[in-house]
Design a protein around this motif. Sequence first.
Motif, PDB file in Angstrom:
ATOM      1  N   GLY A   1     -16.346 -38.384 -48.989  1.00 41.63           N
ATOM      2  CA  GLY A   1     -16.913 -38.841 -47.170  1.00 41.63           C
ATOM      3  C   GLY A   1     -16.600 -40.204 -47.962  1.00 41.63           C
ATOM      4  O   GLY A   1     -17.060 -40.469 -48.649  1.00 41.63           O
ATOM      5  N   ALA A   2     -15.756 -40.634 -46.867  1.00 43.17           N
ATOM      6  CA  ALA A   2     -15.688 -42.165 -46.994  1.00 43.17           C
ATOM      7  C   ALA A   2     -16.255 -42.973 -46.928  1.00 43.17           C
ATOM      8  O   ALA A   2     -17.365 -42.853 -46.086  1.00 43.17           O
ATOM      9  N   ASP A   3     -16.237 -44.246 -47.819  1.00 47.66           N
ATOM     10  CA  ASP A   3     -17.383 -45.265 -48.045  1.00 47.66           C
ATOM     11  C   ASP A   3     -17.719 -46.259 -47.018  1.00 47.66           C
ATOM     12  O   ASP A   3     -18.590 -46.652 -46.661  1.00 47.66           O
ATOM     13  N   PHE A   4     -16.773 -46.369 -46.669  1.00 42.02           N
ATOM     14  CA  PHE A   4     -15.670 -47.055 -45.843  1.00 42.02           C
ATOM     15  C   PHE A   4     -14.638 -46.731 -45.276  1.00 42.02           C
ATOM     16  O   PHE A   4     -14.516 -45.676 -45.417  1.00 42.02           O
ATOM     17  N   SER A   5     -14.126 -48.029 -43.643  1.00 43.05           N
ATOM     18  CA  SER A   5     -12.949 -47.490 -43.031  1.00 43.05           C
ATOM     19  C   SER A   5     -11.671 -48.020 -43.589  1.00 43.05           C
ATOM     20  O   SER A   5     -11.057 -48.393 -42.738  1.00 43.05           O
ATOM     21  N   ASP A   6     -11.366 -46.882 -44.844  1.00 41.78           N
ATOM     22  CA  ASP A   6     -10.500 -47.300 -45.648  1.00 41.78           C
ATOM     23  C   ASP A   6      -9.757 -46.515 -46.052  1.00 41.78           C
ATOM     24  O   ASP A   6     -10.579 -46.244 -46.879  1.00 41.78           O
ATOM     25  N   PRO A   7      -8.165 -46.456 -46.691  1.00 43.32           N
ATOM     26  CA  PRO A   7      -8.082 -44.942 -46.839  1.00 43.32           C
ATOM     27  C   PRO A   7      -8.239 -44.800 -48.429  1.00 43.32           C
ATOM     28  O   PRO A   7      -7.837 -44.012 -49.033  1.00 43.32           O
ATOM     29  N   ILE A   8      -7.939 -46.640 -49.384  1.00 46.51           N
ATOM     30  CA  ILE A   8      -8.238 -46.209 -50.753  1.00 46.51           C
ATOM     31  C   ILE A   8      -9.946 -45.590 -50.839  1.00 46.51           C
ATOM     32  O   ILE A   8     -10.012 -45.965 -52.041  1.00 46.51           O
ATOM     33  N   SER A   9     -10.404 -45.794 -50.221  1.00 46.53           N
ATOM     34  CA  SER A   9     -11.144 -44.952 -49.970  1.00 46.53           C
ATOM     35  C   SER A   9     -11.786 -43.758 -50.358  1.00 46.53           C
ATOM     36  O   SER A   9     -12.805 -43.811 -51.196  1.00 46.53           O
ATOM     37  N   PHE A  10     -10.550 -42.682 -50.259  1.00 41.81           N
ATOM     38  CA  PHE A  10     -10.522 -41.720 -50.908  1.00 41.81           C
ATOM     39  C   PHE A  10      -9.507 -41.702 -52.101  1.00 41.81           C
ATOM     40  O   PHE A  10      -8.738 -40.953 -53.012  1.00 41.81           O
ATOM     41  N   LEU A  11      -8.248 -42.805 -51.830  1.00 45.06           N
ATOM     42  CA  LEU A  11      -6.946 -42.642 -52.642  1.00 45.06           C
ATOM     43  C   LEU A  11      -7.619 -43.445 -54.349  1.00 45.06           C
ATOM     44  O   LEU A  11      -7.140 -42.933 -55.111  1.00 45.06           O
ATOM     45  N   GLN A  12      -8.635 -44.191 -54.449  1.00 40.52           N
ATOM     46  CA  GLN A  12      -8.846 -44.133 -55.541  1.00 40.52           C
ATOM     47  C   GLN A  12      -9.398 -43.330 -55.963  1.00 40.52           C
ATOM     48  O   GLN A  12      -9.595 -43.432 -57.724  1.00 40.52           O
ATOM     49  N   LEU A  13     -10.449 -42.686 -56.004  1.00 41.31           N
ATOM     50  CA  LEU A  13     -10.731 -41.711 -56.964  1.00 41.31           C
ATOM     51  C   LEU A  13      -9.606 -40.898 -57.547  1.00 41.31           C
ATOM     52  O   LEU A  13     -10.585 -40.577 -58.777  1.00 41.31           O
ATOM     53  N   PHE A  14      -8.272 -40.491 -57.859  1.00 39.00           N
ATOM     54  CA  PHE A  14      -7.999 -39.713 -58.384  1.00 39.00           C
ATOM     55  C   PHE A  14      -6.498 -40.877 -59.394  1.00 39.00           C
ATOM     56  O   PHE A  14      -5.944 -40.207 -59.179  1.00 39.00           O
ATOM     57  N   THR A  15      -6.881 -42.300 -59.990  1.00 41.91           N
ATOM     58  CA  THR A  15      -5.936 -42.859 -60.249  1.00 41.91           C
ATOM     59  C   THR A  15      -7.138 -42.320 -61.919  1.00 41.91           C
ATOM     60  O   THR A  15      -7.925 -41.481 -61.981  1.00 41.91           O
TER      61      THR A  15
ATOM     62  N   ASP B   1      -8.187 -43.066 -64.709  1.00 39.18           N
ATOM     63  CA  ASP B   1      -9.197 -43.418 -64.992  1.00 39.18           C
ATOM     64  C   ASP B   1     -10.276 -43.276 -64.338  1.00 39.18           C
ATOM     65  O   ASP B   1     -11.372 -44.066 -64.924  1.00 39.18           O
ATOM     66  N   ASN B   2     -10.182 -42.795 -63.117  1.00 33.70           N
ATOM     67  CA  ASN B   2     -11.619 -42.696 -62.252  1.00 33.70           C
ATOM     68  C   ASN B   2     -12.455 -41.837 -62.328  1.00 33.70           C
ATOM     69  O   ASN B   2     -12.084 -40.688 -62.647  1.00 33.70           O
ATOM     70  N   SER B   3     -13.716 -41.970 -62.919  1.00 37.54           N
ATOM     71  CA  SER B   3     -14.793 -41.050 -63.065  1.00 37.54           C
ATOM     72  C   SER B   3     -14.852 -39.686 -62.313  1.00 37.54           C
ATOM     73  O   SER B   3     -15.578 -38.643 -62.069  1.00 37.54           O
ATOM     74  N   GLN B   4     -14.114 -39.673 -60.778  1.00 35.12           N
ATOM     75  CA  GLN B   4     -14.426 -38.886 -60.026  1.00 35.12           C
ATOM     76  C   GLN B   4     -13.649 -38.311 -60.083  1.00 35.12           C
ATOM     77  O   GLN B   4     -13.577 -36.509 -58.880  1.00 35.12           O
ATOM     78  N   ASN B   5     -11.883 -37.667 -60.874  1.00 37.05           N
ATOM     79  CA  ASN B   5     -11.377 -37.486 -60.803  1.00 37.05           C
ATOM     80  C   ASN B   5     -11.569 -36.300 -61.994  1.00 37.05           C
ATOM     81  O   ASN B   5     -11.320 -36.453 -63.134  1.00 37.05           O
ATOM     82  N   ASN B   6     -12.173 -35.463 -61.346  1.00 36.42           N
ATOM     83  CA  ASN B   6     -12.662 -34.274 -62.609  1.00 36.42           C
ATOM     84  C   ASN B   6     -11.841 -33.752 -62.649  1.00 36.42           C
ATOM     85  O   ASN B   6     -12.062 -32.480 -64.008  1.00 36.42           O
ATOM     86  N   GLY B   7     -10.341 -32.947 -61.957  1.00 32.67           N
ATOM     87  CA  GLY B   7      -9.365 -32.165 -62.869  1.00 32.67           C
ATOM     88  C   GLY B   7      -9.010 -33.048 -63.586  1.00 32.67           C
ATOM     89  O   GLY B   7      -7.621 -31.528 -63.689  1.00 32.67           O
ATOM     90  N   LYS B   8      -8.941 -34.083 -63.841  1.00 28.62           N
ATOM     91  CA  LYS B   8      -7.838 -34.342 -64.636  1.00 28.62           C
ATOM     92  C   LYS B   8      -6.697 -34.673 -64.597  1.00 28.62           C
ATOM     93  O   LYS B   8      -5.684 -34.953 -64.721  1.00 28.62           O
ATOM     94  N   TRP B   9      -6.056 -34.476 -62.598  1.00 27.09           N
ATOM     95  CA  TRP B   9      -4.843 -34.623 -62.718  1.00 27.09           C
ATOM     96  C   TRP B   9      -4.890 -36.538 -62.550  1.00 27.09           C
ATOM     97  O   TRP B   9      -5.280 -37.287 -62.277  1.00 27.09           O
ATOM     98  N   SER B  10      -2.939 -36.307 -63.239  1.00 22.76           N
ATOM     99  CA  SER B  10      -2.748 -38.068 -63.684  1.00 22.76           C
ATOM    100  C   SER B  10      -1.110 -38.301 -63.200  1.00 22.76           C
ATOM    101  O   SER B  10      -0.057 -37.003 -63.219  1.00 22.76           O
TER     102      SER B  10
END
Length: 535
Positions: free
Chosen positions: A435-449, A451-460
């Motif tokens: 769920g978005a933390d704030f009204s900007d696409p980066i709230s979703f997109l930064q998940l899949f860098t 080194d992001n700890s939320q990127n549990n599948g480790k796509w890179s």
Amino acid sequence: MIKLGSVALASTFILAACGSSNSSGKKTANIRESAELATMDQSKVTDVVGFTQLGNTEEGLYRIGKNNKIENAIATNTKVSDGGKTYTFTLRKGVKWSNGDEVTAKDFVYGWQRTVNPKTASQYAYIYSGIKNADKIASGKADYKTLGIKADGKYKLTVNLERPISYFKLLMGFPVFFPQNENAVNKYGSKYGTSASTTVYNGPYRMKGWTGSNLSWELVKNNTYWDKKNVKMDSLNWKVVKDAGTALNMYNSKKLDQTVLSSEQVKQYKSNKDYKKFLNASTFYIEFNQKKDKYFKNAKIREALSLAINRDQFVNKVLGDGSVAATGLTSAGLAKDAKTGKDFAKQVDVKSASEYNLKKAKTLMAEGLKEEGLKSIDFQLMSDDTTGAKQTTEFLQSAWEKIPNVKVSLSNIPFKNRLANSTAGKFDTVVTAWGADFSDPISFLQLFTSDNSQNNGKWSSKEYDNLINAANTTDASNTEKRWDDMVKAEQILLKDQGIAPLYQQGQSMLRRSNIKGIVYNSAGLNFDYKQMDVK
């Protein structure tokens, strides 16, 4: 956002809420939650259940009002200088913690430093990126005490950014940026935030009765809250009820004042005067564990599994709750192009990421298995143990097993456990959500860098990482370039099927018609009960 599960958001479920007035004249409400509460520690929370509780028992510089309106809370005045890179906040005097301590600027400094401190292992530390030295602290190149926040006496707080952040004020209304009481954290140590009695509060309500593992608790009016005159409710009683049928029975027998409806229940109650419908800025998707199961590194195998899902059939026949088929990661309606007015989700437009084509799925799976030297794959799909989550996994299992040589087993476990297993990488595939933390696409997109700890599948993807970095740094002040960076990044994620988008969450619910004043926003804190009232 929040894990819904994500939230965290997040989460994986948005909450339900409501009310009545009892015989003593006190205003109270019985509210359904569909998943356990994992933590009340602002530095460790990741899910929508926890954020909802924190957003109503704690308070920061701002509250986010209706339609994402910024409203002063602990801050009474904000001065922005240095081209948008320095924020100076004047703080409200006389704000108290529930332990009697005064809330001062040092509480913000302590809370922010604690969250970015690598020893805390906060999964939300990444959201501080852009604040001076936050990225260096995350990479071990700077001490956490060098974060760009400073207390100038008790009532002045200065924050220095490395670049202008267009959504910075929205962040200040999000619980990860709320102050923390150092005395309480030191007193309770590792137990801080693990129960109602090991947490302190400075918001509209205080929590009672949560032991850390039980399925009910109470929020009571906080009589030390600075704006208590505008808090109308005396108490909110929370009950975790996972089964939709049980919850509806409780609503009809007036043991609950609001409940989220299943698809079958929607058909029966959509003409009811208590019926309400919301579309959240939250996307459910499937992650493939590329670290644990090497064959999920094969894009053809990932795409085959995505193509086998008939999303329209799923949202209409299985969910039927107002949710819509997701076309990508970023939820529809979250943000629009400042130049063209076009919705971000529509601008991304990668049809292959969410289309249904079983024939193509079978072909791609055969090609992928051959490339990996495999004759078949047998994997587990993990999700929560609620009624809706079980229906979701059963639908996906049936869809995937229509592909030859694919076998799927199911694991439906409590929300808290699913979050822990996802973080630890103990899964093959998982239905998760953000769920978005704030009204900007980066709230979703930064998940899949990478080194992001939320990127549990480790796509890179290096190209993806570079685009998100540019959006956050070199292009941060250029609205058009930043937008273009984000569009290109999501297109890369979707074309490579780094995830399989599933649906954007809608909620259909019954809520007593005499309940007023609940503030709803699709992003960030979804339900704010501060001004809730029973008429």
